[in-house]
Design a protein around this motif. Structure first.
Motif, short mmCIF file in Angstrom:
data_model
loop_
_atom_site.label_atom_id
_atom_site.label_comp_id
_atom_site.label_asym_id
_atom_site.label_seq_id
_atom_site.Cartn_x
_atom_site.Cartn_y
_atom_site.Cartn_z
N GLY A 1 38.41 -5.04 -45.35
CA GLY A 1 38.66 -3.69 -45.86
C GLY A 1 37.80 -3.33 -47.05
O GLY A 1 36.60 -3.60 -47.08
N GLY A 2 38.44 -2.74 -48.06
CA GLY A 2 37.71 -2.30 -49.26
C GLY A 2 37.68 -3.36 -50.34
O GLY A 2 37.38 -3.06 -51.50
N GLY B 1 36.24 -6.74 -49.76
CA GLY B 1 35.52 -7.93 -49.28
C GLY B 1 34.83 -8.72 -50.37
O GLY B 1 34.85 -9.95 -50.37
N TRP B 2 34.23 -8.01 -51.34
CA TRP B 2 33.57 -8.74 -52.43
C TRP B 2 34.62 -9.38 -53.34
O TRP B 2 34.39 -10.44 -53.93
N THR B 3 35.78 -8.75 -53.41
CA THR B 3 36.86 -9.25 -54.27
C THR B 3 37.52 -10.49 -53.67
O THR B 3 38.11 -11.29 -54.39
N ALA C 1 25.40 -10.51 -41.07
CA ALA C 1 24.58 -10.72 -42.26
C ALA C 1 25.14 -9.95 -43.45
O ALA C 1 24.41 -9.51 -44.33
N MET D 1 30.02 -11.99 -46.15
CA MET D 1 30.75 -13.12 -45.57
C MET D 1 29.78 -14.05 -44.83
O MET D 1 29.77 -15.26 -45.06
N GLU E 1 23.29 -7.75 -36.03
CA GLU E 1 22.79 -6.49 -35.49
C GLU E 1 22.00 -5.76 -36.57
O GLU E 1 20.93 -5.22 -36.33
N LYS E 2 22.54 -5.75 -37.80
CA LYS E 2 21.89 -5.03 -38.91
C LYS E 2 22.02 -5.85 -40.17
O LYS E 2 23.03 -6.55 -40.36
N SER F 1 28.52 -4.42 -46.85
CA SER F 1 28.27 -5.31 -47.98
C SER F 1 27.22 -4.76 -48.94
O SER F 1 27.27 -5.03 -50.14
N SER G 1 28.70 -1.35 -50.66
CA SER G 1 29.86 -1.58 -51.51
C SER G 1 29.52 -1.36 -52.97
O SER G 1 28.41 -1.64 -53.41
N THR G 2 30.54 -0.89 -53.70
CA THR G 2 30.28 -0.65 -55.12
C THR G 2 30.52 -1.89 -55.96
O THR G 2 30.14 -1.92 -57.12
N GLY G 3 31.16 -2.90 -55.40
CA GLY G 3 31.21 -4.19 -56.08
C GLY G 3 32.11 -4.26 -57.30
O GLY G 3 31.78 -4.88 -58.32
N TYR G 4 33.27 -3.64 -57.14
CA TYR G 4 34.24 -3.61 -58.24
C TYR G 4 35.30 -4.65 -57.89
O TYR G 4 35.87 -4.61 -56.80
N ILE H 1 25.34 -9.45 -30.51
CA ILE H 1 26.08 -10.35 -29.63
C ILE H 1 27.07 -9.51 -28.82
O ILE H 1 27.88 -8.76 -29.40
N SER I 1 31.70 -10.72 -38.31
CA SER I 1 31.09 -9.49 -37.80
C SER I 1 31.75 -8.22 -38.32
O SER I 1 31.46 -7.13 -37.83
C1 FAD Z 1 31.94 2.62 -49.91
C2 FAD Z 1 32.43 1.21 -50.01
C3 FAD Z 1 32.82 0.72 -51.23
C4 FAD Z 1 33.31 -0.58 -51.34
N1 FAD Z 1 33.63 -1.02 -52.59
C5 FAD Z 1 34.09 -2.29 -52.73
C6 FAD Z 1 34.40 -2.78 -54.03
O1 FAD Z 1 34.24 -2.07 -55.04
N2 FAD Z 1 34.88 -4.05 -54.13
C7 FAD Z 1 35.05 -4.85 -53.03
O2 FAD Z 1 35.50 -5.98 -53.18
N3 FAD Z 1 34.73 -4.43 -51.80
C8 FAD Z 1 34.27 -3.16 -51.63
N4 FAD Z 1 33.96 -2.71 -50.37
C9 FAD Z 1 34.28 -3.54 -49.21
C10 FAD Z 1 33.24 -4.59 -48.90
O3 FAD Z 1 31.97 -4.01 -48.93
C11 FAD Z 1 33.51 -5.18 -47.49
O4 FAD Z 1 34.84 -5.63 -47.38
C12 FAD Z 1 32.59 -6.37 -47.24
O5 FAD Z 1 31.26 -6.00 -47.48
C13 FAD Z 1 32.75 -6.87 -45.83
O6 FAD Z 1 31.75 -7.84 -45.61
P1 FAD Z 1 31.48 -8.45 -44.18
O7 FAD Z 1 30.39 -9.44 -44.34
O8 FAD Z 1 32.77 -8.88 -43.59
O9 FAD Z 1 31.05 -7.20 -43.29
P2 FAD Z 1 29.73 -6.30 -43.21
O10 FAD Z 1 29.05 -6.17 -44.50
O11 FAD Z 1 30.18 -5.06 -42.51
O12 FAD Z 1 28.78 -7.11 -42.25
C14 FAD Z 1 29.05 -7.28 -40.89
C15 FAD Z 1 27.84 -7.86 -40.22
O13 FAD Z 1 28.15 -8.17 -38.85
C16 FAD Z 1 27.13 -7.64 -38.01
N5 FAD Z 1 27.67 -7.43 -36.67
C17 FAD Z 1 28.75 -6.71 -36.31
N6 FAD Z 1 28.92 -6.78 -34.98
C18 FAD Z 1 27.93 -7.56 -34.49
C19 FAD Z 1 27.56 -8.01 -33.18
N7 FAD Z 1 28.27 -7.68 -32.11
N8 FAD Z 1 26.46 -8.79 -33.06
C20 FAD Z 1 25.72 -9.14 -34.14
N9 FAD Z 1 26.03 -8.74 -35.39
C21 FAD Z 1 27.12 -7.98 -35.56
C22 FAD Z 1 26.69 -6.38 -38.74
O14 FAD Z 1 25.45 -5.90 -38.25
C23 FAD Z 1 26.64 -6.90 -40.17
O15 FAD Z 1 25.44 -7.61 -40.38
C24 FAD Z 1 33.43 -1.41 -50.21
C25 FAD Z 1 33.00 -0.95 -48.96
C26 FAD Z 1 32.51 0.35 -48.85
C27 FAD Z 1 32.06 0.82 -47.52
#
Ligand code: FAD
Length: 385
Positions: free
Chosen positions: A67-68, A70-72, A105, A108, A129-130, A136, A139-142, A269, A284
């Motif tokens: 969710g919002g 992930g960095w936390t 990427a 996580m 994929e991207k 990530s 994100s504003t990283g709070y 994938i 993902s």
């Molecule tokens: C506007 C905004 C503000 C935020 N502010 C905060 C904050 O202040 N503090 C905080 O702690 N968190 C914050 N977050 C949340 C945080 O950014 C996310 O929880 C965290 O980045 C999730 O990381 P992740 O690696 O799980 O997912 P993602 O960063 O979404 O990465 C998912 C990866 O999986 C890949 N993928 C998906 N499906 C496939 C597939 N089928 N095949 C290959 N690759 C695939 C994508 O391309 C991507 O590379 C914020 C998010 C947003 C959008």
């Protein structure tokens, strides 16, 4: 819970004097506004999924749905996923020669890949994929427990444990003693309102820092007065937390991956069954809805107005508060969702909306929300409309 040490802080206001609306009321790019960004938080009803399973000869570890926050929750979640994996690896007598695919990427996926390397695994690749325009990086990283979908006290407690472990990780990053990265993190003041429901101006808000302050890991909040350089002033509550410069940390992850020759390959994938390596880490994010057939995963839209020409060296603070604009019809915003949200990331940004089950494709709604963000921030920081 409030520590009564009054403060009187004089802060530079975010510069919004050169931010405009067009004839239709939409925010105009140029002047103080650099970019309108639409991004999606990978929400999951309940807790993030952190689990391990064995399918045939393959071990699959799931790590998604933060969710919002992930960095936390980053280090706590990665450590938990690694512990589940190591348990399975021991039970099935795997050695460190096994082949591992990390899907994703984001923070996580990249942190997991580096943790696996550190644990001795060398036959690793990341497939994504991207790696740009993802949650990530936007994100504003709070560091705060906001925008999660926990459904009961025990889930909330479990998430807090992950967050507290993560905070301890960032403390190491800040001190330069973390085993993976040592940059992009600093302590910062966070201001939220004190107004009561129905009043005008900044209102009392759950900032998400409370669990850390209550655990004695961050300072208790103080009440005082904030006066902005534009002349407006408000009684406010001041917290302190970590601010993660997500672009700097993601670049550090990339550098460490390159140094260790861990390939990051572009690819989508279609199914986890298509991956033939001994081990899969599924990081993902929103992609897990399809990849792990997880109907608890859904998008939550966050809009950001990225700013230009800001005196960033004087804007090293966060505003995270609900806000009732003077003279506007009264509205009820949830206690834990900020209307005024300024973060000194990149050139500075304003946001952010928290719209559940929204994939960002409704342009008319997006424009209306960008307008609201700018209008209310102009009012909050003391500019005429
Ligand atoms: C506007 C905004 C503000 C935020 N502010 C905060 C904050 O202040 N503090 C905080 O702690 N968190 C914050 N977050 C949340 C945080 O950014 C996310 O929880 C965290 O980045 C999730 O990381 P992740 O690696 O799980 O997912 P993602 O960063 O979404 O990465 C998912 C990866 O999986 C890949 N993928 C998906 N499906 C496939 C597939 N089928 N095949 C290959 N690759 C695939 C994508 O391309 C991507 O590379 C914020 C998010 C947003 C959008």
């Amino acid at each position: 819970m409030i520590h009564l040490a009054p403060f009187y802080d004089q802060l530079e206001a975010v510069q919004l004097g050169d931010a405009h609306f067009d004839a239709q009321g939409r925010v105009v790019l140029g002047g103080d506004i650099d970019r309108k960004t639409i991004c999606l938080r990978p929400m999951r009803k309940g807790l993030p999924e952190i689990s391990a399973e064995r399918i045939g000869e393959q071990i699959r570890v799931h790590l998604y749905g933060h969710g919002g926050s992930g960095w936390t929750l980053l280090w706590g979640s990665v450590n938990k996923a690694m512990a589940l994996f190591e348990e399975r690896a021991r039970a099935h007598k795997l050695n460190d020669q096994v082949s591992v695919t990390v899907i994703g990427a984001g923070c996580m996926g990249k942190a997991v890949a580096l943790s696996l390397y550190q644990a001795g695994y060398r036959n690793l690749r990341v497939v994504a994929e991207k790696d740009d325009g993802i949650a990530s990086l936007n994100s504003t990283g709070y560091l705060a427990m906001v925008s999660m979908a926990t459904e009961n006290k025990s889930e909330k407690k479990e998430a807090e444990q992950l967050a507290i472990e993560t905070l301890k990780g960032y403390q190491k990053v800040d001190k330069g003693t973390h085993s993976i990265i040592n940059e992009g993190v600093h302590l910062i003041d966070v201001y939220s309102g004190l107004g009561k429901e129905g009043e005008e101006g900044p209102l009392e808000t759950y900032t998400g820092i409370e669990p850390f302050a209550e655990a004695g890991l961050l300072p208790k909040p103080e009440q005082g007065v904030v006066k902005f350089s534009t002349g407006v002033n408000y009684p406010m509550q001041k917290f302190r937390t970590y601010f993660m410069d997500t672009a700097v940390i993601m670049a550090a992850f990339d550098r460490e991956l390159r140094t260790r020759n861990i390939p990051v390959v572009r690819g989508t994938i279609g199914s986890l069954d298509d991956i033939k390596t001994d081990v899969v880490f599924n990081c993902s994010g929103l992609g897990a809805a399809k990849l792990n057939h997880d109907d608890r995963v859904y998008p939550n839209m966050g809009l950001l107005l990225e700013l230009a020409h800001q005196p960033l060296n004087k804007l090293d603070y966060i505003i995270y508060t609900r806000y009732q604009p003077p003279g506007a019809p009264k509205r009820a915003s949830p206690v834990d969702k900020a209307d005024i949200y300024f973060m000194p990331r990149r050139g500075g940004l304003l946001g952010a909306t928290f719209i559940d089950h929204n994939d960002g494709s409704d342009n008319a709604l997006n424009e209306a929300l960008f307008t609201r963000i700018l209008r209310e921030n102009k009012q909050f920081f003391g500019y005429s409309l």
